[in-house]
Design a protein around this motif. Structure first.
Motif, mmCIF file in Angstrom:
data_model
loop_
_atom_site.group_PDB
_atom_site.id
_atom_site.type_symbol
_atom_site.label_atom_id
_atom_site.label_comp_id
_atom_site.label_asym_id
_atom_site.label_seq_id
_atom_site.Cartn_x
_atom_site.Cartn_y
_atom_site.Cartn_z
ATOM 1 N N ALA A 190 6.231 -28.380 25.521
ATOM 2 C CA ALA A 190 7.361 -27.512 25.183
ATOM 3 C C ALA A 190 7.343 -27.022 23.742
ATOM 4 O O ALA A 190 8.126 -26.138 23.388
ATOM 5 C CB ALA A 190 8.675 -28.254 25.450
ATOM 6 N N GLU A 191 6.437 -27.564 22.917
ATOM 7 C CA GLU A 191 6.397 -27.211 21.497
ATOM 8 C C GLU A 191 5.182 -26.311 21.210
ATOM 9 O O GLU A 191 4.036 -26.774 21.260
ATOM 10 C CB GLU A 191 6.324 -28.478 20.645
ATOM 11 C CG GLU A 191 6.116 -28.250 19.149
ATOM 12 C CD GLU A 191 7.096 -27.274 18.555
ATOM 13 O OE1 GLU A 191 6.649 -26.188 18.117
ATOM 14 O OE2 GLU A 191 8.304 -27.574 18.539
ATOM 15 N N PRO A 192 5.414 -25.027 20.894
ATOM 16 C CA PRO A 192 4.306 -24.089 20.670
ATOM 17 C C PRO A 192 3.354 -24.494 19.547
ATOM 18 O O PRO A 192 2.179 -24.104 19.568
ATOM 19 C CB PRO A 192 5.019 -22.771 20.329
ATOM 20 C CG PRO A 192 6.385 -22.904 20.919
ATOM 21 C CD PRO A 192 6.732 -24.357 20.814
ATOM 22 N N LEU A 193 3.825 -25.249 18.568
ATOM 23 C CA LEU A 193 2.965 -25.637 17.446
ATOM 24 C C LEU A 193 1.684 -26.332 17.902
ATOM 25 O O LEU A 193 0.636 -26.193 17.277
ATOM 26 C CB LEU A 193 3.730 -26.571 16.501
ATOM 27 C CG LEU A 193 4.550 -25.932 15.387
ATOM 28 C CD1 LEU A 193 5.395 -26.981 14.693
ATOM 29 C CD2 LEU A 193 3.636 -25.236 14.386
ATOM 30 N N PHE A 194 1.783 -27.082 18.995
ATOM 31 C CA PHE A 194 0.616 -27.841 19.446
ATOM 32 C C PHE A 194 -0.476 -26.946 20.016
ATOM 33 O O PHE A 194 -1.612 -27.391 20.173
ATOM 34 C CB PHE A 194 1.045 -28.889 20.472
ATOM 35 C CG PHE A 194 1.804 -30.042 19.875
ATOM 36 C CD1 PHE A 194 1.139 -31.033 19.163
ATOM 37 C CD2 PHE A 194 3.169 -30.121 19.994
ATOM 38 C CE1 PHE A 194 1.834 -32.093 18.593
ATOM 39 C CE2 PHE A 194 3.883 -31.181 19.445
ATOM 40 C CZ PHE A 194 3.201 -32.175 18.734
ATOM 41 N N ARG A 195 -0.167 -25.714 20.341
ATOM 42 C CA ARG A 195 -1.198 -24.801 20.853
ATOM 43 C C ARG A 195 -2.227 -24.459 19.773
ATOM 44 O O ARG A 195 -3.339 -24.016 20.076
ATOM 45 C CB ARG A 195 -0.557 -23.498 21.350
ATOM 46 C CG ARG A 195 0.522 -23.664 22.402
ATOM 47 C CD ARG A 195 -0.027 -24.156 23.733
ATOM 48 N NE ARG A 195 0.928 -23.963 24.810
ATOM 49 C CZ ARG A 195 1.955 -24.754 25.070
ATOM 50 N NH1 ARG A 195 2.159 -25.809 24.303
ATOM 51 N NH2 ARG A 195 2.774 -24.524 26.078
ATOM 52 N N GLU A 196 -1.847 -24.662 18.512
ATOM 53 C CA GLU A 196 -2.738 -24.294 17.411
ATOM 54 C C GLU A 196 -3.787 -25.367 17.119
ATOM 55 O O GLU A 196 -4.774 -25.108 16.429
ATOM 56 C CB GLU A 196 -1.910 -24.064 16.142
ATOM 57 C CG GLU A 196 -0.797 -23.034 16.291
ATOM 58 C CD GLU A 196 -1.353 -21.661 16.608
ATOM 59 O OE1 GLU A 196 -2.327 -21.261 15.945
ATOM 60 O OE2 GLU A 196 -0.810 -20.995 17.511
ATOM 61 N N LYS A 197 -3.575 -26.572 17.607
ATOM 62 C CA LYS A 197 -4.460 -27.688 17.288
ATOM 63 C C LYS A 197 -5.253 -28.120 18.518
ATOM 64 O O LYS A 197 -4.774 -28.023 19.653
ATOM 65 C CB LYS A 197 -3.656 -28.895 16.787
ATOM 66 C CG LYS A 197 -2.655 -28.584 15.670
ATOM 67 C CD LYS A 197 -3.340 -28.256 14.352
ATOM 68 C CE LYS A 197 -2.300 -28.013 13.252
ATOM 69 N NZ LYS A 197 -2.921 -27.702 11.954
ATOM 70 N N GLY A 198 -6.441 -28.634 18.280
ATOM 71 C CA GLY A 198 -7.151 -29.307 19.352
ATOM 72 C C GLY A 198 -6.427 -30.606 19.664
ATOM 73 O O GLY A 198 -5.971 -31.299 18.750
#
Length: 366
Positions: A190-198
């Motif tokens: 649910a947190e978009p920030l995690f899409r930026e990290k492997g």
């Protein structure tokens, strides 16, 4: 095996990663089995995974994972260093400690590490890791020196991973989750920030316990249904490679079990606490509620002595605090409205019910 993007690193990694704890030679008490593989045996098992498309191999510094790091280095030399992605980690939180650890790891591996994690970061050590001159600054320096390619934070705690997700020094994250402990995975999704990290996920088998209750394909597909890069599983035998990495396991169309269906299945064995470890509950006295609930589940899932030892650390104080608490903020924060004080009292009674097991096994270990 299919591959997924590892955040913005530019790397493509296999959906299933090879966790190297079971290939070590020695005794790690938290493991359900001890394989004690010689180097030739370990290389044979790792190559079997590689032939099935696995290209990410996760390890940790000696002696935390025994000699697994050394064996992985030998495998990298044998199979071709550029053929695999090496994920390594160490439990040092200050800059000097992690800097020295990486140097030692590179010596053990005989090469660089693609990913290097500060291992098991928790609230107690978080500031030390993230502050100026801490472990993250050291990993940044090591990237510049070419000893590692990408820096990471490994933690069992959502808030710590979220802070890593916000930090530009962090390239990759490693957390935990499975079809029972899926609360953190739901929050990550649910947190978009995690899409930026492997994002690598461990504890997919819950320390080797869940395959006794659910098919491996069910366990793997449940985790791979989330937006992660790689599901890490500990592998020590050729049979485990086949069980986890055959195409029929990964590419089937079985429906993902709901949390309620998982609980219903486990209810045939014991009375599970309906906690998915979302980690939203906070105790004003410092009790780590979700960890107590995890150890309770592990006790009944088959790791009785290990879980009992963990539960016995402070459960009497936690139960006393719960009895005297009038505000009960933990219940207000729990999405599932678990009667947390009642469950902690149940855990307290469980621990007190097994003094013979506890004392006898403790004396055996002495």
């Amino acid at each position: 095996m299919r591959k997924r993007k590892l955040g913005k690193t530019g790397l493509m990694v296999s959906e299933i990663g090879f966790g190297t704890i079971p290939i070590l030679k020695g005794n790690v008490p938290v493991l359900p089995e001890y394989y004690n593989l010689e180097e030739a045996e370990a290389l044979f098992v790792m190559e079997a995974a590689f032939q099935r498309g696995c290209n990410l191999y996760d390890t940790a510094i000696v002696p935390e994972y025994g000699d697994a790091e050394i064996k992985l280095g030998a495998f990298a030399s044998y199979i071709g260093r550029e053929q695999i992605v090496i994920s390594d980690k160490a439990r040092f939180f200050d800059g000097n400690g992690i800097y020295q650890a990486v140097q030692t790891s590179c010596e053990n591996l005989g090469t660089y590490a693609d990913l290097y994690f500060v291992h098991q970061v928790d609230a107690e050590h978080e500031e030390e890791v993230f502050q100026a001159g801490g472990a993250l600054d050291a990993l940044t320096e090591l990237k510049e020196e070419g000893r590692i390619r990408f820096a990471g934070i490994a933690s069992h705690y959502y808030d710590t991973l979220l802070r890593g997700g916000k930090d530009p020094r962090v390239d990759v994250l490693q957390g935990s989750g499975n079809l029972l402990e899926r609360g953190m995975l739901d929050r990550i999704q649910a947190e978009p920030l995690f899409r930026e990290k492997g994002l690598l996920i461990n504890k997919v088998y819950a320390a080797g316990l869940l395959p006794c209750y659910f098919p491996v394909r069910t366990l793997l597909r449940s985790v791979l249904s989330y937006p992660i890069s790689c599901a890490l599983i500990g592998i020590g035998t050729l049979a485990q490679v086949r069980e986890a990495m055959e195409d029929s396991v990964l590419w089937g169309s079985d429906p993902i079990l709901s949390f309620e269906e998982v609980l219903s299945h486990l209810e045939k064995t014991y009375e599970p606490i309906p906690c998915d470890r979302c980690q939203r509950c906070h105790c004003p006295h410092g009790t780590e509620i979700h960890t107590l609930f995890r150890q309770y589940q592990y006790f009944f899932l088959g790791k009785d002595y290990w879980a009992l030892r963990k539960l016995n650390m402070g459960i009497e104080e936690s139960a006393a605090w719960c009895r005297g608490c009038v505000q009960m903020p933990c219940i207000k924060e729990c999405p599932k409205k678990i009667r947390i004080p009642d469950e902690i009292e149940k855990i307290y009674r469980l621990v007190k019910k097994h003094p013979v097991i506890w004392e006898s096994r403790k004396n055996t270990q002495a």
